[in-house]
Design a protein around this motif. Structure first.
Motif, PDB file in Angstrom:
ATOM      1  N   GLY A  67       3.390  -1.315   6.575  1.00 13.51           N
ATOM      2  CA  GLY A  67       3.768  -2.730   6.686  1.00 13.51           C
ATOM      3  C   GLY A  67       2.969  -3.769   6.023  1.00 13.51           C
ATOM      4  O   GLY A  67       3.557  -5.033   5.818  1.00 13.51           O
ATOM      5  N   GLN A  68       1.780  -3.574   5.820  1.00 12.14           N
ATOM      6  CA  GLN A  68       0.987  -4.613   4.925  1.00 12.14           C
ATOM      7  C   GLN A  68       1.006  -4.153   3.542  1.00 12.14           C
ATOM      8  O   GLN A  68       0.428  -3.035   3.070  1.00 12.14           O
ATOM      9  CB  GLN A  68      -0.578  -4.316   5.545  1.00 12.14           C
ATOM     10  N   PRO A  69       1.334  -5.315   2.595  1.00  7.87           N
ATOM     11  CA  PRO A  69       1.116  -4.893   1.241  1.00  7.87           C
ATOM     12  C   PRO A  69      -0.351  -4.978   0.775  1.00  7.87           C
ATOM     13  O   PRO A  69      -1.259  -5.721   1.170  1.00  7.87           O
ATOM     14  CB  PRO A  69       1.641  -6.461   0.743  1.00  7.87           C
ATOM     15  N   THR A  70      -0.752  -3.792   0.003  1.00  2.92           N
ATOM     16  CA  THR A  70      -1.961  -3.441  -0.169  1.00  2.92           C
ATOM     17  C   THR A  70      -2.214  -3.410  -1.939  1.00  2.92           C
ATOM     18  O   THR A  70      -3.364  -3.584  -2.296  1.00  2.92           O
ATOM     19  CB  THR A  70      -2.341  -2.035   0.208  1.00  2.92           C
ATOM     20  N   ASP A 118       8.224 -11.456  -1.865  1.00  2.00           N
ATOM     21  CA  ASP A 118       6.895 -10.821  -1.622  1.00  2.00           C
ATOM     22  C   ASP A 118       5.791 -11.614  -2.646  1.00  2.00           C
ATOM     23  O   ASP A 118       4.599 -11.001  -2.645  1.00  2.00           O
ATOM     24  CB  ASP A 118       7.067  -9.457  -2.414  1.00  2.00           C
ATOM     25  N   ASP A 161       3.075  -0.706   0.326  1.00  2.00           N
ATOM     26  CA  ASP A 161       2.621  -1.050   1.630  1.00  2.00           C
ATOM     27  C   ASP A 161       2.187  -0.066   2.427  1.00  2.00           C
ATOM     28  O   ASP A 161       2.452   1.141   2.074  1.00  2.00           O
ATOM     29  CB  ASP A 161       4.174  -1.458   2.455  1.00  2.00           C
ATOM     30  N   ASP A 162       1.009  -0.258   3.108  1.00  2.00           N
ATOM     31  CA  ASP A 162       0.620   0.644   4.051  1.00  2.00           C
ATOM     32  C   ASP A 162       0.598   0.254   5.378  1.00  2.00           C
ATOM     33  O   ASP A 162       0.004  -1.024   5.846  1.00  2.00           O
ATOM     34  CB  ASP A 162      -0.980   0.796   3.631  1.00  2.00           C
TER      35      ASP A 162
END
Length: 99
Positions: free
Chosen positions: A58-61, A10, A55-56
């Motif tokens: 599947g997108q790291p925010t 990550d 994650d939102d």
């Protein structure tokens, strides 16, 4: 929104979030300082901390890091600021001391 423990895989996303957030909010830092921290974060800081990614879909925010009972880092991608993600991170740390 999902909070999960971060892994070394990550780190690229974490650095992207960190740089994006810092450039949007830390206008007092010089470019050379940013570049120094960018080198140190994955090698010196993150390995010493418990790091979590938010994650939102599947997108790291966002990400945050703790040491003992201290919140050491909390950065939210500037595109996601103002959506309560930081509050979610803080509540997670408060609800689970020593995360």
């Amino acid at each position: 929104m999902e909070i999960r423990a971060a892994s070394e895989a990550d780190y690229a996303a974490i650095l992207r979030i960190w740089e994006n957030s810092v450039r949007a909010t830390h206008d007092f830092l010089k470019e050379e300082d940013l570049q120094l921290y960018k080198r140190l974060i994955p090698t010196e800081y993150l390995p010493q901390l418990k790091v979590y990614v938010i994650d939102d879909d599947g997108q790291p925010t966002a990400f945050f890091a703790v040491s003992d009972d201290n919140l050491e880092m909390l950065f939210v991608d500037s595109a996601y600021r103002g959506k309560g993600i930081g509050t979610v991170a803080l509540q997670y740390v408060l609800d689970a001391p020593g995360v």
